[in-house]
Write a protein that holds these residues in place. Structure first.
Motif, PDB file in Angstrom:
ATOM      1  N   ILE A  18     -22.566   0.943   0.556  1.00 42.98           N
ATOM      2  CA  ILE A  18     -22.035   0.954   1.927  1.00 42.98           C
ATOM      3  C   ILE A  18     -22.716  -0.130   2.751  1.00 42.98           C
ATOM      4  CG2 ILE A  18     -21.918   2.242   4.107  1.00 42.98           C
ATOM      5  CD1 ILE A  18     -21.729   4.827   2.337  1.00 42.98           C
ATOM      6  N   LEU A  19     -24.035  -0.136   2.720  1.00 41.41           N
ATOM      7  CA  LEU A  19     -24.781  -1.098   3.529  1.00 41.41           C
ATOM      8  C   LEU A  19     -24.573  -2.527   3.053  1.00 41.41           C
ATOM      9  CD1 LEU A  19     -28.036   0.944   4.178  1.00 41.41           C
ATOM     10  CD2 LEU A  19     -26.190   0.431   5.799  1.00 41.41           C
ATOM     11  N   SER A  22     -21.604  -3.678   4.981  1.00 44.44           N
ATOM     12  CA  SER A  22     -21.604  -3.352   6.408  1.00 44.44           C
ATOM     13  C   SER A  22     -21.732  -4.553   7.345  1.00 44.44           C
ATOM     14  CB  SER A  22     -22.732  -2.368   6.710  1.00 44.44           C
ATOM     15  OG  SER A  22     -23.981  -3.026   6.568  1.00 44.44           O
ATOM     16  N   TYR A  27     -26.395   1.754  10.611  1.00 40.46           N
ATOM     17  CA  TYR A  27     -25.753   3.063  10.580  1.00 40.46           C
ATOM     18  C   TYR A  27     -26.803   4.159  10.469  1.00 40.46           C
ATOM     19  CZ  TYR A  27     -21.283   0.770   9.659  1.00 40.46           C
ATOM     20  OH  TYR A  27     -20.147   0.000   9.735  1.00 40.46           O
ATOM     21  N   LEU A  32     -23.595   7.205   7.571  1.00 44.87           N
ATOM     22  CA  LEU A  32     -23.532   6.825   6.154  1.00 44.87           C
ATOM     23  C   LEU A  32     -22.898   7.945   5.328  1.00 44.87           C
ATOM     24  CD1 LEU A  32     -27.027   5.138   5.833  1.00 44.87           C
ATOM     25  CD2 LEU A  32     -24.810   3.976   5.590  1.00 44.87           C
ATOM     26  N   ILE A  35     -19.112   7.902   6.067  1.00 38.57           N
ATOM     27  CA  ILE A  35     -18.447   6.788   5.377  1.00 38.57           C
ATOM     28  C   ILE A  35     -18.323   7.103   3.892  1.00 38.57           C
ATOM     29  CG2 ILE A  35     -18.668   4.354   4.713  1.00 38.57           C
ATOM     30  CD1 ILE A  35     -20.099   3.973   7.508  1.00 38.57           C
ATOM     31  N   THR A  95     -30.238  -0.571   7.637  1.00 35.61           N
ATOM     32  CA  THR A  95     -29.554  -1.760   7.157  1.00 35.61           C
ATOM     33  C   THR A  95     -30.156  -2.135   5.806  1.00 35.61           C
ATOM     34  OG1 THR A  95     -28.812  -3.983   7.766  1.00 35.61           O
ATOM     35  CG2 THR A  95     -31.079  -3.445   8.282  1.00 35.61           C
ATOM     36  N   LEU A 123     -14.423   1.229   6.365  1.00 35.76           N
ATOM     37  CA  LEU A 123     -15.024   0.483   7.469  1.00 35.76           C
ATOM     38  C   LEU A 123     -13.951  -0.129   8.362  1.00 35.76           C
ATOM     39  CD1 LEU A 123     -18.099  -1.174   5.711  1.00 35.76           C
ATOM     40  CD2 LEU A 123     -18.062   0.832   7.207  1.00 35.76           C
ATOM     41  N   GLU A 127     -13.407   1.139  12.284  1.00 32.72           N
ATOM     42  CA  GLU A 127     -14.002   0.000  12.977  1.00 32.72           C
ATOM     43  C   GLU A 127     -14.216   0.232  14.479  1.00 32.72           C
ATOM     44  OE1 GLU A 127     -13.390  -4.765  12.792  1.00 32.72           O
ATOM     45  OE2 GLU A 127     -11.576  -3.544  12.848  1.00 32.72           O
TER      46      GLU A 127
END
Length: 151
Positions: A18-19, A22, A27, A32, A35, A95, A123, A127
């Motif tokens: 995910i990160l 990103s 987040y 997280l 998502i 992050t 994402l 958004e």
């Protein structure tokens, strides 16, 4: 033998993915988890044609556990310097680090690639949503699912 499924290790890998996607956004662990949940159950949110982890009557009950696993996963990832933590007015946010990006480059399985695609879709979908709105969306879907008998 311990299972890696539904473990902090499994969630850690997904948090990294995910990160990785990103674009440097920070987040919280709750975001997280949201998502991740939406990526895995994308069909329920109209993001995908199917759910990566299949259909299951109890998927929304997984979300509370997933939030706890994500907190443990982020803690472990920070200790391993794969993600960094920021403490701001919105609490702790995360992050990916350079080491985390390098680690992600080794994740090349079909599942990892499919998951990356789903994360990108999620994402884009969220958004312009606040964290509160995203969490409320999951809650609304959960209530709707309960009313339909788990579907």
């Amino acid at each position: 033998m311990n299972s890696i499924f539904n473990s902090p290790f499994e969630v850690s890998l997904r948090v990294l993915l995910i990160l990785e996607n990103s674009n440097g956004l920070l987040y919280s662990s709750d975001m997280l988890a949201a998502i991740d949940f939406m990526a895995v159950y994308g069909q329920d949110f109209g993001i995908s044609d199917n759910n990566m982890h299949g259909n299951n009557l109890f998927k929304y009950s997984e979300f509370a556990t997933r939030r706890e696993l994500t907190k443990e996963a982020t803690r472990n990832l920070v200790l391993k310097d794969l993600i960094s933590v920021d403490c701001g007015q919105n609490g702790f946010t995360y992050t990916i680090t350079t080491i985390g990006i390098q680690y992600c480059s080794s994740l090349k399985s079909d599942y990892a690639n499919c998951y990356r695609e789903m994360v990108t879709k999620v994402l884009n979908y969220i958004e312009d949503m606040s964290e509160k709105k995203v969490l409320n969306l999951i809650n609304e879907h959960s209530i709707r699912s309960l009313r339909k008998g788990g579907n």
